[in-house]
Scaffold this motif. Structure first.
Motif, PDB file in Angstrom:
ATOM      1  N   ALA A 184      50.968  66.419  43.951  1.00 24.87           N
ATOM      2  CA  ALA A 184      51.058  65.937  45.328  1.00 24.87           C
ATOM      3  C   ALA A 184      49.714  65.375  45.783  1.00 24.87           C
ATOM      4  CB  ALA A 184      51.492  67.073  46.250  1.00 24.87           C
ATOM      5  N   ARG A 186      47.392  64.157  43.919  1.00 26.37           N
ATOM      6  CA  ARG A 186      47.146  62.897  43.208  1.00 26.37           C
ATOM      7  C   ARG A 186      47.887  61.746  43.894  1.00 26.37           C
ATOM      8  NH1 ARG A 186      50.063  60.030  39.922  1.00 26.37           N
ATOM      9  NH2 ARG A 186      51.692  61.607  39.795  1.00 26.37           N
ATOM     10  N   GLN A 187      49.125  62.012  44.322  1.00 27.28           N
ATOM     11  CA  GLN A 187      49.925  60.952  44.938  1.00 27.28           C
ATOM     12  C   GLN A 187      49.437  60.583  46.321  1.00 27.28           C
ATOM     13  OE1 GLN A 187      54.263  61.427  44.842  1.00 27.28           O
ATOM     14  NE2 GLN A 187      54.032  62.794  43.122  1.00 27.28           N
ATOM     15  N   ASN A 188      49.029  61.569  47.100  1.00 24.23           N
ATOM     16  CA  ASN A 188      48.675  61.318  48.494  1.00 24.23           C
ATOM     17  C   ASN A 188      47.819  62.465  49.019  1.00 24.23           C
ATOM     18  OD1 ASN A 188      48.561  60.720  51.198  1.00 24.23           O
ATOM     19  ND2 ASN A 188      50.727  60.181  51.369  1.00 24.23           N
ATOM     20  N   ALA A 190      45.653  62.737  51.563  1.00 19.25           N
ATOM     21  CA  ALA A 190      45.626  63.054  52.995  1.00 19.25           C
ATOM     22  C   ALA A 190      46.889  63.821  53.394  1.00 19.25           C
ATOM     23  CB  ALA A 190      45.508  61.769  53.816  1.00 19.25           C
ATOM     24  N   ARG A 191      48.026  63.398  52.829  1.00 19.87           N
ATOM     25  CA  ARG A 191      49.270  64.053  53.161  1.00 19.87           C
ATOM     26  C   ARG A 191      49.291  65.498  52.659  1.00 19.87           C
ATOM     27  NH1 ARG A 191      52.308  65.493  56.838  1.00 19.87           N
ATOM     28  NH2 ARG A 191      53.804  63.935  57.511  1.00 19.87           N
TER      29      ARG A 191
END
Lengths: 318, 247
Positions: A184, A186-188, A190-191
């Motif tokens: 998660a 790695r993907q985003n 800040a989120r």
């Protein structure tokens, strides 16, 4: 899982076949490939799973290699002691370097990890007590009672067992809570932070685990070659590991191992099996394996962005 | 529920938050409106913890959380959504939501047990998916969703963290009328269950949803009140709303 087991059986039988064919050199060569596979897989954990482009992974391989070699030179002959020490020291180095580097992002992270690794390179270069730039030679491999690491087949099985355990662990971790959170992040990033994940802590944990595994690979490398020199920490080594991961498949379980196997095989066969017409054309070409490696890397990056593992595995990971 | 006390944050010479004081009462939908550049997104950052104020305090349920980082505030019960959709594109809707549930429940420093075996995570994730109207899309990767669906997932991520206060940063941004209507229904259904601080440009939506409205102009709250009071407030009219409200 069935395929992995079949592969494991094949690798268990490999040294027996090589011995029967009187190709003992390739038993040792396979051990070397597996050691690099350990190191490249650990880098893939940072790069492909953690999304951190570290250009200083050789620092941890080197820490492990030097820790084991220095302990051996100081009379600690047992791998049971030296290898865990190498792991702990490399993890420590990764914790220190990671704690600072992970405060940066993107190209700064690449540069700062590179800078740390180069600092360590010059540090071991100045270790006059332990060979300085000439490195450290050991008279024999360490002891690992009840195993005889001096025996190529025994060493091969040790490397194989460690690689198998690492790959299985990586398979598990990537599906466990830790791996999902890392994915998660790695993907985003800040989120991930915004739903409550302490991003920095996860990244650091990933970096330290990878450093520890790289340290083990380093210790194995020193034992296997009975020799270590500052070259293991040089930035080109970090680059080689990166190339292995990119070749094999970033973020793929088998990426590091495949990349190590392909790269080292390429280097070996180009150097030792000159093609007559090519040699007539360019007499020194066997000394420039990097040229061929570059060509293969180019082909993989352009034609198979998910690496060799991506080519083999279809359908692709969802 | 949430109290902002004299929050100040400037970027260079620009005071994006110039002593913002604001109170959000529990269970309400509190809207924050203001013209572009009024400092709404800055305020969202200050409340969510991605920006640190130069002075002032953020109190959540009576507790001073000014010094907490963004992820610590989520654990305290305060989650945000983003103006520009921010989800995990490679994960399915269900996996996105399960991740937010995971962040809330138990240690995530678990290295061995597969997440897929944790029924409870996915049960809660599916419940949230249904709640935000994505029940039938739960198995799709987030990148395959339409814009409106992704906005709903964005809100769902906040809900799945178990937050008691949701900070929604322009949830209707870029939406067509049909999607907007659904989002209004979704937020209306949250009333009473979670407190909402809604930053929004869509005045129709704001006046339909909000229990209280605060108007932010140039980094300052110039008025707070019930929708009717805000509509009637001459200061607000002249500063910002005038024509839109008259229409």
């Amino acid at each position: 899982m069935k395929k992995a087991l079949a592969l494991l059986v094949a690798f268990v039988l490999l040294p027996l076949a090589l011995r029967a064919l009187e190709q003992d050199f390739y038993i040792s060569f396979a051990s070397r490939v597996m050691i690099y596979a350990l190191a490249a897989t650990s880098l893939n954990f940072v790069l492909g799973y953690g999304g951190m482009i570290s250009f200083g992974h050789a620092a941890f391989v080197g820490t492990g290699a030097y820790a084991a070699a220095i302990l051996f030179a100081e009379g600690v002959a047992s791998a049971w002691l030296a290898w865990p020490a190498a792991i702990v020291l490399a993890a420590l180095a990764a914790a220190l370097i990671g704690a600072v580097s992970l405060r940066t992002r993107g190209v700064y992270f690449i540069m700062i990890t590179l800078a740390f690794a180069q600092m360590m390179f010059y540090l071991v270069n100045s270790l006059k007590m332990y060979g300085g730039d000439e490195g450290l030679t050991a008279v024999r491999r360490p002891e690992a009672w009840p195993l005889d690491l001096g025996d190529e087949v025994a060493f091969y099985y040790v490397a194989l067992a460690l690689l198998a355990v690492l790959l299985f662990a990586l398979h598990r971790v990537s599906r466990a809570r830790f791996g999902r959170a890392l994915d998660a992040i790695r993907q985003n990033e800040a989120r991930a932070e915004a739903i409550g994940f302490p991003v920095y802590r996860y990244r650091l944990a990933c970096f330290v685990i990878a450093g520890a595994v790289a340290g083990l690979a380093g210790a194995l490398l020193a034992a296997h070659g009975k020799y270590v020199n500052p070259g293991v920490l040089h930035w080109t080594q970090s680059g080689t590991l990166l190339i292995m991961v990119i070749l094999g498949g970033v973020g793929s379980l088998w990426g590091g191992a495949l990349g190590a196997a392909v790269l080292l095989s390429l280097e070996h066969f180009i150097a030792d099996y000159p093609v007559p017409w090519l040699a007539a054309l360019a007499p020194n070409y066997t000394q420039h394996a990097a040229l061929a490696v570059g060509a293969v890397l180019l082909a993989v990056v352009l034609l198979a962005p998910r690496g060799i593992a991506g080519l083999l595995a279809r359908p692709p990971r969802a | 529920m949430l109290e902002l006390k004299a929050l100040r944050k400037s970027f260079g010479a620009l005071a994006a938050a110039d002593g913002v004081t604001l109170e959000v009462r529990p269970g309400e939908v509190h809207a924050l409106i203001g013209p572009n550049g009024a400092g709404k997104t800055t305020l969202v950052g200050l409340v969510a913890g991605t920006l640190a104020p130069e002075s002032g305090e953020v109190l959540f349920e009576g507790r001073d959380i000014t010094a907490l980082s963004a992820h610590e505030r989520v654990h305290a019960g305060l989650a945000r959504s983003y103006q520009v959709t921010s989800v995990f594109p490679e994960f399915t809707v269900e996996e996105n939501l399960a991740l937010a549930v995971q962040a809330r429940t138990g240690s995530s420093f678990s290295f061995w047990r597969p997440v897929a075996a944790e029924q409870a995570l996915f049960a809660q994730a599916r419940a949230v998916a249904t709640q935000v109207g994505l029940g039938e899309r739960a198995g799709l990767p987030a990148r395959a969703l339409s814009h409106g669906e992704r906005r709903a997932l964005e809100v769902g991520l906040g809900l799945a963290t178990g937050a008691r206060l949701l900070l929604l940063d322009e949830p209707m941004a870029g939406m067509g009328p049909e999607d907007s209507r659904r989002m209004v229904e979704l937020i209306a259904a949250l009333r009473g269950r979670v407190t909402v601080l809604l930053v929004e440009h869509d005045m129709d939506a704001v006046f339909r949803l909000a229990d209280h409205i605060s108007v932010l102009v140039a980094g300052r709250v110039i008025a707070t009140g019930a929708p009717d009071e805000i509509r009637a407030n001459p200061q607000v009219r002249s500063a910002y709303l005038g024509e839109e409200l008259a229409a």
